[in-house]
Every structure is written in structure tokens, then in C-alpha cells.
Design a protein around this motif. Sequence first.
Motif, PDB file in Angstrom:
ATOM      1  N   ILE A   1      -4.484  16.368  -1.399  1.00  0.00           N
ATOM      2  CA  ILE A   1      -5.213  15.887  -0.114  1.00  0.00           C
ATOM      3  C   ILE A   1      -3.561  15.641   0.705  1.00  0.00           C
ATOM      4  N   THR A   2      -3.629  15.959   2.082  1.00  0.00           N
ATOM      5  CA  THR A   2      -2.633  15.866   2.938  1.00  0.00           C
ATOM      6  C   THR A   2      -3.008  14.930   4.129  1.00  0.00           C
ATOM      7  N   PHE A   3      -2.090  14.167   4.466  1.00  0.00           N
ATOM      8  CA  PHE A   3      -2.640  13.462   5.846  1.00  0.00           C
ATOM      9  C   PHE A   3      -1.596  13.878   7.017  1.00  0.00           C
ATOM     10  N   ALA A   4      -2.319  13.984   8.349  1.00  0.00           N
ATOM     11  CA  ALA A   4      -1.650  14.372   9.361  1.00  0.00           C
ATOM     12  C   ALA A   4      -1.170  13.301  10.195  1.00  0.00           C
ATOM     13  N   SER A   5      -1.961  11.895   9.895  1.00  0.00           N
ATOM     14  CA  SER A   5      -1.436  10.900  10.564  1.00  0.00           C
ATOM     15  C   SER A   5      -2.065   9.597   9.665  1.00  0.00           C
ATOM     16  N   GLU A   6      -1.520   8.453  10.030  1.00  0.00           N
ATOM     17  CA  GLU A   6      -1.656   7.200   9.217  1.00  0.00           C
ATOM     18  C   GLU A   6      -2.335   6.111  10.309  1.00  0.00           C
ATOM     19  N   ASN A   7      -3.382   5.665  10.034  1.00  0.00           N
ATOM     20  CA  ASN A   7      -4.065   4.456  10.495  1.00  0.00           C
ATOM     21  C   ASN A   7      -4.438   4.691  11.887  1.00  0.00           C
ATOM     22  N   PRO A   8      -5.424   5.623  12.315  1.00  0.00           N
ATOM     23  CA  PRO A   8      -6.275   6.077  11.337  1.00  0.00           C
ATOM     24  C   PRO A   8      -5.623   7.395  10.557  1.00  0.00           C
ATOM     25  N   TRP A   9      -6.106   7.550   9.326  1.00  0.00           N
ATOM     26  CA  TRP A   9      -5.657   8.540   8.347  1.00  0.00           C
ATOM     27  C   TRP A   9      -6.465   9.822   8.855  1.00  0.00           C
ATOM     28  N   GLN A  10      -5.824  10.715   9.462  1.00  0.00           N
ATOM     29  CA  GLN A  10      -6.368  11.989   9.552  1.00  0.00           C
ATOM     30  C   GLN A  10      -6.140  12.924   8.543  1.00  0.00           C
ATOM     31  N   LEU A  11      -7.083  13.303   7.512  1.00  0.00           N
ATOM     32  CA  LEU A  11      -6.896  14.133   6.210  1.00  0.00           C
ATOM     33  C   LEU A  11      -7.384  15.429   6.116  1.00  0.00           C
ATOM     34  N   GLU A  12      -6.915  16.144   4.889  1.00  0.00           N
ATOM     35  CA  GLU A  12      -7.402  17.411   4.787  1.00  0.00           C
ATOM     36  C   GLU A  12      -7.095  17.543   3.123  1.00  0.00           C
ATOM     37  N   THR A  13      -8.382  17.851   2.567  1.00  0.00           N
ATOM     38  CA  THR A  13      -8.123  18.338   1.014  1.00  0.00           C
ATOM     39  C   THR A  13      -8.369  19.832   0.754  1.00  0.00           C
ATOM     40  N   SER A  14      -7.833  20.009  -0.442  1.00  0.00           N
ATOM     41  CA  SER A  14      -7.915  21.222  -0.772  1.00  0.00           C
ATOM     42  C   SER A  14      -9.357  21.845  -1.045  1.00  0.00           C
TER      43      SER A  14
ATOM     44  N   LEU B   1       0.627  -1.167   0.124  1.00  0.00           N
ATOM     45  CA  LEU B   1      -0.092   0.237  -0.016  1.00  0.00           C
ATOM     46  C   LEU B   1       0.806   1.156   0.073  1.00  0.00           C
ATOM     47  N   SER B   2       1.154   1.746  -1.103  1.00  0.00           N
ATOM     48  CA  SER B   2       2.146   2.855  -1.263  1.00  0.00           C
ATOM     49  C   SER B   2       1.560   4.274  -1.039  1.00  0.00           C
ATOM     50  N   CYS B   3       0.313   4.452  -0.957  1.00  0.00           N
ATOM     51  CA  CYS B   3      -0.481   5.702  -1.176  1.00  0.00           C
ATOM     52  C   CYS B   3      -0.585   5.786   0.448  1.00  0.00           C
ATOM     53  N   ASN B   4       0.203   6.388   1.330  1.00  0.00           N
ATOM     54  CA  ASN B   4      -0.059   6.773   2.646  1.00  0.00           C
ATOM     55  C   ASN B   4      -0.515   5.366   3.484  1.00  0.00           C
ATOM     56  N   GLN B   5      -0.095   4.236   2.849  1.00  0.00           N
ATOM     57  CA  GLN B   5      -0.270   3.013   3.598  1.00  0.00           C
ATOM     58  C   GLN B   5      -1.734   2.672   3.676  1.00  0.00           C
ATOM     59  N   LEU B   6      -2.528   3.411   2.588  1.00  0.00           N
ATOM     60  CA  LEU B   6      -3.945   3.177   2.681  1.00  0.00           C
ATOM     61  C   LEU B   6      -4.402   2.489   1.360  1.00  0.00           C
ATOM     62  N   ILE B   7      -4.006   2.725   0.057  1.00  0.00           N
ATOM     63  CA  ILE B   7      -4.660   2.048  -1.060  1.00  0.00           C
ATOM     64  C   ILE B   7      -3.213   1.762  -1.974  1.00  0.00           C
ATOM     65  N   GLU B   8      -3.390   0.781  -2.992  1.00  0.00           N
ATOM     66  CA  GLU B   8      -2.296   0.428  -3.784  1.00  0.00           C
ATOM     67  C   GLU B   8      -2.477   1.236  -4.974  1.00  0.00           C
TER      68      GLU B   8
ATOM     69  N   VAL C   1     -12.235  19.468   2.676  1.00  0.00           N
ATOM     70  CA  VAL C   1     -12.912  18.396   3.300  1.00  0.00           C
ATOM     71  C   VAL C   1     -11.849  18.035   4.416  1.00  0.00           C
ATOM     72  N   THR C   2     -12.083  17.806   5.631  1.00  0.00           N
ATOM     73  CA  THR C   2     -11.345  17.280   6.601  1.00  0.00           C
ATOM     74  C   THR C   2     -11.908  16.090   7.517  1.00  0.00           C
ATOM     75  N   GLY C   3     -11.323  15.319   7.911  1.00  0.00           N
ATOM     76  CA  GLY C   3     -11.876  13.976   8.863  1.00  0.00           C
ATOM     77  C   GLY C   3     -11.073  13.175   8.838  1.00  0.00           C
ATOM     78  N   THR C   4     -11.321  11.860   9.219  1.00  0.00           N
ATOM     79  CA  THR C   4     -10.631  10.589   9.406  1.00  0.00           C
ATOM     80  C   THR C   4     -10.957   9.539   8.920  1.00  0.00           C
ATOM     81  N   ILE C   5     -10.411   8.825   8.090  1.00  0.00           N
ATOM     82  CA  ILE C   5     -10.470   7.376   7.839  1.00  0.00           C
ATOM     83  C   ILE C   5     -10.071   6.177   8.551  1.00  0.00           C
ATOM     84  N   SER C   6     -10.798   5.287   8.966  1.00  0.00           N
ATOM     85  CA  SER C   6     -10.565   4.436  10.135  1.00  0.00           C
ATOM     86  C   SER C   6     -10.593   3.012   9.619  1.00  0.00           C
ATOM     87  N   TYR C   7      -9.687   2.289   9.686  1.00  0.00           N
ATOM     88  CA  TYR C   7      -9.838   0.640   9.336  1.00  0.00           C
ATOM     89  C   TYR C   7     -10.666   0.101  10.383  1.00  0.00           C
TER      90      TYR C   7
END
Length: 143
Positions: free
Chosen positions: A84-97, A33-40, A100-106
Motif C-alpha cells: 500500500i502507498t499513501f498520497a496523503s494523510e488525514n484524509p488518507w488517500q491510498l492505492e494498493t497493489s 500512530l506510527s503507520c502513516n498516522q493511521l494505526i498503531e 484498490v484505490t480510495g480515501t479513508i477519512s476520520y
Amino acid sequence: MFERSRTRPLVKPASLLLALIVAHPAALVAADLSCNQLIEPGQTMICSGFEPNWALELSCDGGMSASFIDAFSGDGIQTTPGSITFASENPWQLETSHPVTGTISYTPGGCTDESDAVRDFTFTPTAAPGLSEPFYPFCCRIR
């Protein structure tokens, strides 16, 4: 009196390897998973909200990009590409241009979408253009 088994030296390395694989399956998956350890590379993750209808689409093509899909204003569906930028990974805290802000959790099998499909990722938004609180979590799917 005690005799050493001749198979014991062969069993130990195989057992150790098996133990490492079983103990760390996520590490094996994460290596691809090369894109921020989230998707391939080549994959897209779609996090679709409803009531009102909107979505965040993340794409991995050498790097991560984001599109905001607006289906709640006007007559048609508008897709706005962005970054998009990520402040953290797993959970993925994100902000887009968009912004949109929020968190993606596995959340393996822990998110059921509006069509009753079970998903492994949950997006919890904290801001989206044109929307006000309260924000509710919704599912993300990978294609």
C-alpha cells in the motif's frame, strides 16, 4: 494598594499546560500512530464492503501492508496480501497493489456499518478489482 498573589506564578504554567493539552488532543494521539498516522503497531484496520462482499485489511507491523479479501467470487473467501502507498494523510488517500484505490477519512462516530455499529473511519473506494462503479463509502474498524 494592589498586592500580587503568591499563587499566581504557579497557576500560570499549569493553566498553560492544560490549555495546550485541551487545544491539541489529536496531536497527543497521533504521536502513537506510527503507520502513516493511521494505526498503531500491531493493529489492523478492516474496511468491509458489502453487496458485493469484499474488504481491505490494513496491518501495521513495522510498516503498513494491505490485504484484499474477496468474498464475492468463487466458493470461498480469498485473501491476497499486497502493498500500500499513501498520497496523503488525514484524509488518507491510498492505492494498493491489488489495485484498490480510495480515501479513508476520520469521521468520529460518523459511519454506521451494516450491523448498526458506529465507527470512526469511513473508506470511500474509487477502484477495486472485479468491481465497477458506482462505489459506496463504508466503515472501517480497528482491532
